[in-house]
Design a protein around this motif. Structure first.
Motif, PDB file in Angstrom:
ATOM      1  N   VAL B 142       0.412  -1.287  -0.166  1.00  0.00           N
ATOM      2  CA  VAL B 142      -0.146   0.246   0.070  1.00  0.00           C
ATOM      3  C   VAL B 142       0.973   1.144   0.703  1.00  0.00           C
ATOM      4  O   VAL B 142       0.490   2.163  -0.721  1.00  0.00           O
ATOM      5  CB  VAL B 142      -1.365  -0.075   1.536  1.00  0.00           C
ATOM      6  CG1 VAL B 142      -1.938   1.437   1.378  1.00  0.00           C
ATOM      7  CG2 VAL B 142      -1.688  -1.197   1.060  1.00  0.00           C
ATOM      8  N   ALA B 143       2.031   0.758   0.757  1.00  0.00           N
ATOM      9  CA  ALA B 143       2.440   2.596   0.676  1.00  0.00           C
ATOM     10  C   ALA B 143       3.332   2.180   0.027  1.00  0.00           C
ATOM     11  O   ALA B 143       3.754   3.829  -0.815  1.00  0.00           O
ATOM     12  CB  ALA B 143       4.070   2.230   2.637  1.00  0.00           C
ATOM     13  N   LEU B 144       3.731   1.779  -0.815  1.00  0.00           N
ATOM     14  CA  LEU B 144       4.556   1.290  -1.544  1.00  0.00           C
ATOM     15  C   LEU B 144       3.547   2.047  -2.722  1.00  0.00           C
ATOM     16  O   LEU B 144       3.812   2.824  -3.995  1.00  0.00           O
ATOM     17  CB  LEU B 144       5.267   0.242  -2.420  1.00  0.00           C
ATOM     18  CG  LEU B 144       6.225   0.131  -3.601  1.00  0.00           C
ATOM     19  CD1 LEU B 144       6.713   0.967  -3.798  1.00  0.00           C
ATOM     20  CD2 LEU B 144       6.516  -1.146  -4.042  1.00  0.00           C
ATOM     21  N   ALA B 145       2.207   1.635  -3.513  1.00  0.00           N
ATOM     22  CA  ALA B 145       1.105   2.516  -4.277  1.00  0.00           C
ATOM     23  C   ALA B 145       0.456   3.209  -4.038  1.00  0.00           C
ATOM     24  O   ALA B 145       1.000   4.163  -5.310  1.00  0.00           O
ATOM     25  CB  ALA B 145       0.069   1.281  -3.822  1.00  0.00           C
ATOM     26  N   ARG B 146       0.962   3.879  -2.793  1.00  0.00           N
ATOM     27  CA  ARG B 146       0.401   5.356  -2.451  1.00  0.00           C
ATOM     28  C   ARG B 146       1.435   6.050  -2.934  1.00  0.00           C
ATOM     29  O   ARG B 146       1.665   7.553  -3.191  1.00  0.00           O
ATOM     30  CB  ARG B 146       0.378   5.235  -0.848  1.00  0.00           C
ATOM     31  CG  ARG B 146      -0.859   6.979  -0.674  1.00  0.00           C
ATOM     32  CD  ARG B 146      -0.845   6.705   0.928  1.00  0.00           C
ATOM     33  NE  ARG B 146       1.131   6.832   1.389  1.00  0.00           N
ATOM     34  CZ  ARG B 146       0.728   7.009   3.247  1.00  0.00           C
ATOM     35  NH1 ARG B 146      -0.151   6.612   3.729  1.00  0.00           N
ATOM     36  NH2 ARG B 146       2.155   7.323   3.894  1.00  0.00           N
ATOM     37  N   ALA B 147       2.822   6.280  -2.918  1.00  0.00           N
ATOM     38  CA  ALA B 147       3.784   6.662  -3.126  1.00  0.00           C
ATOM     39  C   ALA B 147       3.874   7.296  -4.311  1.00  0.00           C
ATOM     40  O   ALA B 147       4.502   8.109  -4.244  1.00  0.00           O
ATOM     41  CB  ALA B 147       4.979   6.644  -2.521  1.00  0.00           C
ATOM     42  N   LEU B 148       3.374   6.696  -5.306  1.00  0.00           N
ATOM     43  CA  LEU B 148       3.183   6.963  -6.761  1.00  0.00           C
ATOM     44  C   LEU B 148       2.071   7.417  -8.038  1.00  0.00           C
ATOM     45  O   LEU B 148       2.022   8.016  -8.529  1.00  0.00           O
ATOM     46  CB  LEU B 148       3.638   4.948  -7.201  1.00  0.00           C
ATOM     47  CG  LEU B 148       4.823   4.975  -7.211  1.00  0.00           C
ATOM     48  CD1 LEU B 148       5.258   3.401  -6.927  1.00  0.00           C
ATOM     49  CD2 LEU B 148       5.946   5.526  -7.322  1.00  0.00           C
ATOM     50  N   VAL B 149       0.758   7.197  -6.888  1.00  0.00           N
ATOM     51  CA  VAL B 149      -0.113   7.534  -6.938  1.00  0.00           C
ATOM     52  C   VAL B 149      -0.306   9.674  -7.810  1.00  0.00           C
ATOM     53  O   VAL B 149      -1.108   9.798  -8.808  1.00  0.00           O
ATOM     54  CB  VAL B 149      -1.301   7.885  -5.437  1.00  0.00           C
ATOM     55  CG1 VAL B 149      -2.401   9.134  -6.111  1.00  0.00           C
ATOM     56  CG2 VAL B 149      -1.547   6.421  -4.991  1.00  0.00           C
ATOM     57  N   GLN B 150       0.838  10.437  -7.316  1.00  0.00           N
ATOM     58  CA  GLN B 150       0.946  11.433  -8.011  1.00  0.00           C
ATOM     59  C   GLN B 150       2.127  11.591  -9.105  1.00  0.00           C
ATOM     60  O   GLN B 150       2.348  12.563  -9.771  1.00  0.00           O
ATOM     61  CB  GLN B 150       1.352  12.690  -7.077  1.00  0.00           C
ATOM     62  CG  GLN B 150       0.778  12.806  -5.435  1.00  0.00           C
ATOM     63  CD  GLN B 150       1.619  14.738  -4.985  1.00  0.00           C
ATOM     64  OE1 GLN B 150       2.626  14.399  -4.399  1.00  0.00           O
ATOM     65  NE2 GLN B 150       0.583  14.998  -5.163  1.00  0.00           N
ATOM     66  N   GLN B 151       2.495   9.998  -9.544  1.00  0.00           N
ATOM     67  CA  GLN B 151       3.164  10.243 -10.452  1.00  0.00           C
ATOM     68  C   GLN B 151       4.487  10.929 -10.250  1.00  0.00           C
ATOM     69  O   GLN B 151       4.638  11.682 -11.322  1.00  0.00           O
ATOM     70  CB  GLN B 151       2.454  10.074 -11.902  1.00  0.00           C
ATOM     71  CG  GLN B 151       1.487   9.461 -12.045  1.00  0.00           C
ATOM     72  CD  GLN B 151       0.931   9.257 -13.268  1.00  0.00           C
ATOM     73  OE1 GLN B 151      -0.022   9.973 -14.022  1.00  0.00           O
ATOM     74  NE2 GLN B 151       1.245   8.902 -13.975  1.00  0.00           N
ATOM     75  N   PRO B 152       5.226  10.665  -9.258  1.00  0.00           N
ATOM     76  CA  PRO B 152       6.481  11.608  -9.527  1.00  0.00           C
ATOM     77  C   PRO B 152       7.573  10.989  -9.778  1.00  0.00           C
ATOM     78  O   PRO B 152       7.517   9.979 -10.474  1.00  0.00           O
ATOM     79  CB  PRO B 152       6.931  11.421  -8.024  1.00  0.00           C
ATOM     80  CG  PRO B 152       6.156   9.901  -7.789  1.00  0.00           C
ATOM     81  CD  PRO B 152       4.900  10.031  -8.433  1.00  0.00           C
TER      82      PRO B 152
END
Lengths: 223, 291
Positions: B142-152
């Motif tokens: 979840v943490a990994l997916a959440r970190a990528l939501v903003q498409q950094p």
């Protein structure tokens, strides 16, 4: 039976708690996270009502708000507000008197949250306000509840400050705690007993509710 | 391309330490920061993300200045486009898995990314669960997916896998590689696990006491070319038998006991319980099979 002192007490407590919530959240937030050198001073000031005799607080309010002094005079002449022996005066005094009871639980609730929650929200581009509102406050609900209830209960129970600054005006400043004292002086033990019993029962119920909610005892009923 | 040239005085447990680094990271690479705890790895990630302010230096990311002490530029974490996976995952306990991801999306963000990420890390069945009910590996996903939501463009991971057991670890490493390639990320990882680093990283920075001690590809750093012909293992002495001029020493390595004969002249004070290094001559290593 005259319900007025009881109603007045709860009006005062509700209003005080409501206003305190708005003051205490920013204050507790600042105290929980600030690294300012002023912090110990502000912390001490917030906690002063815990240790000061209420009469000391009441005495200084009386002096400050009295129309015979500069500040009280200015309030009366420019804003037409009289804070001595009035309900609004009681509200202001109660806010200061109950401040630590609201600030401390919220402050320790915030301080106990892992700082990574706040940082994760910042990294996602969320403002401080959004982070406070959507992440921090929802995760310290038990602390908020404790703060609200303690501030409410403490305002219901105040006596010394009210006596000093509010006096004993029926419908204006005669709250239940004062009324009890008054009735006992007049040897009306039955009336004093009525007010006392109501306050006792209510305080018990309020505190019990907090312990039930924060202890998770009620969860099994709505899950 | 990330240029990071920073100085920061840190107050560590064993006294003050000067963190002084100059790192260049290529776009699209997966880079590992390696070193003992307290070497300044986490502080480096925090300074890159804006959560921690360097004393001096400059940070530029793809030509954009994020921090410059001489020009008094210091972008807030909110203004830097990075994904950060915290060591404790930092999932919001009041939100479900899905809500955690939705919260990370900014106003004009593309909602499709959320379903794509959920599918990628296989969280579909868990999306309405609260973090408290998830296992460590699930929280990590979840943490990994959440970190990528903003498409950094940059993903920072602070020892993301250290608390997980070997099986889940290996699976998560695969997710991480897939995500790194799919989103064309530049990824900075903190890790202590040499096998993990060799599997994942293109480049390793070895930090020691706040300084960059060594850098190179994982093979350069971890494989000792001079010693290709011999294998060194560390073990513990469990038994010693003395005969005239030799000791017969039993050494426990992993779960096997190996018996070595040594001359008493070379090892005079050998005791049971000592940690020792044993070298094996390897003429012909053979792979025996999986697991």
């Amino acid at each position: 039976m005259n319900w007025q002192p009881l109603l007045l007490t709860f009006q005062l407590a509700l209003l005080t708690t409501f206003i305190l919530l708005f003051i205490s959240i920013p204050l507790a937030y600042w105290l929980a996270y600030s690294k300012s050198r002023l912090k110990p001073i502000i912390e001490t000031l917030v906690s002063m009502p815990l240790v000061l005799p209420p009469t000391v607080l009441g005495f200084y309010f009386l002096i400050a708000f009295s129309p015979n002094n500069a500040f009280g005079n200015w309030l009366k002449n420019t804003l037409d507000i009289q804070l001595v022996f009035s309900f609004s005066g009681l509200v202001i005094a109660s806010i200061l008197y109950s401040l630590p009871f609201m600030v401390h639980p919220i402050q320790s609730g915030l301080a106990a949250l892992p700082s990574s929650l706040k940082e994760a929200a910042y990294v996602m581009g969320k403002s401080r306000f959004t982070t406070l509102w959507r992440v921090l406050l929802p995760n310290i609900k038990p602390s908020l509840l404790t703060g609200i209830v303690l501030a409410f209960a403490h305002t219901v129970g105040e006596f010394g400050v009210v006596l000093m600054i509010g006096g004993n005006i029926p419908g204006e400043t005669k709250v239940a705690a004062i009324a009890i004292y008054d009735e006992v002086e007049a040897l009306n033990y039955a009336t004093a007993n009525f007010y006392s019993a109501v306050l006792f029962a209510l305080s018990f119920c309020i505190l019990l509710l907090v312990y039930l909610v924060n202890g998770g005892y009620l969860k099994r009923f709505w899950k | 391309m990330i240029f990071l040239n920073i100085e920061k005085k840190l107050h560590a447990a064993h006294g003050d330490m000067l963190l002084d680094l100059n790192l260049h990271i290529q776009q699209g690479q997966l880079v590992t920061l390696y070193g003992a705890s307290g070497a300044g790895k986490t502080s480096t990630l925090r300074m890159l993300s804006g959560l921690f302010r360097p004393d001096k230096g400059k940070i530029t990311v793809n030509g954009e200045v994020w921090f410059d002490s001489t020009q008094r530029i210091n972008l807030k974490p909110q203004q830097r486009t990075i994904g950060f996976v915290f060591q404790d995952y930092a999932l919001f306990p009041n939100m479900t898995v899905l809500q955690n991801l939705e919260f990370a999306l900014n106003k004009h963000g593309d909602k499709n990314i959320i379903s794509e990420l959920i599918a990628m890390v296989e969280l579909g069945d868990l999306q309405n669960r609260k973090p408290a009910t998830l296992s460590g590996g699930q929280k990590q996903r979840v943490a990994l997916a959440r970190a990528l939501v903003q498409q950094p463009k940059i993903l920072l991971l602070d020892e993301p896998l250290s608390a997980l057991d070997a099986n889940i670890r290996s699976k998560l490493q695969d997710y991480l590689l897939r995500i790194h390639q799919r989103f064309n990320l530049t990824t900075l990882l903190i890790s202590h696990d040499k096998a993990e680093i060799c599997k994942l990283s293109d480049w390793v920075f070895v930090l020691d006491n706040g300084q960059l001690q060594q850098q190179g590809t994982p093979t350069d750093i971890f494989i000792d070319k001079k010693n290709q012909q011999s294998l060194q293992l560390t073990g513990k002495v469990v038994d010693i038998v003395q005969e005239k001029n030799t000791y017969t020493v039993s050494v426990l390595i992993e779960n096997q006991v190996i018996v070595v004969n040594v001359s008493t002249n070379n090892f005079q004070n050998l005791c049971i319980g000592d940690k020792v290094r044993v070298a094996f001559e390897m003429s012909n290593p053979v792979l025996l099979g999986k697991g």
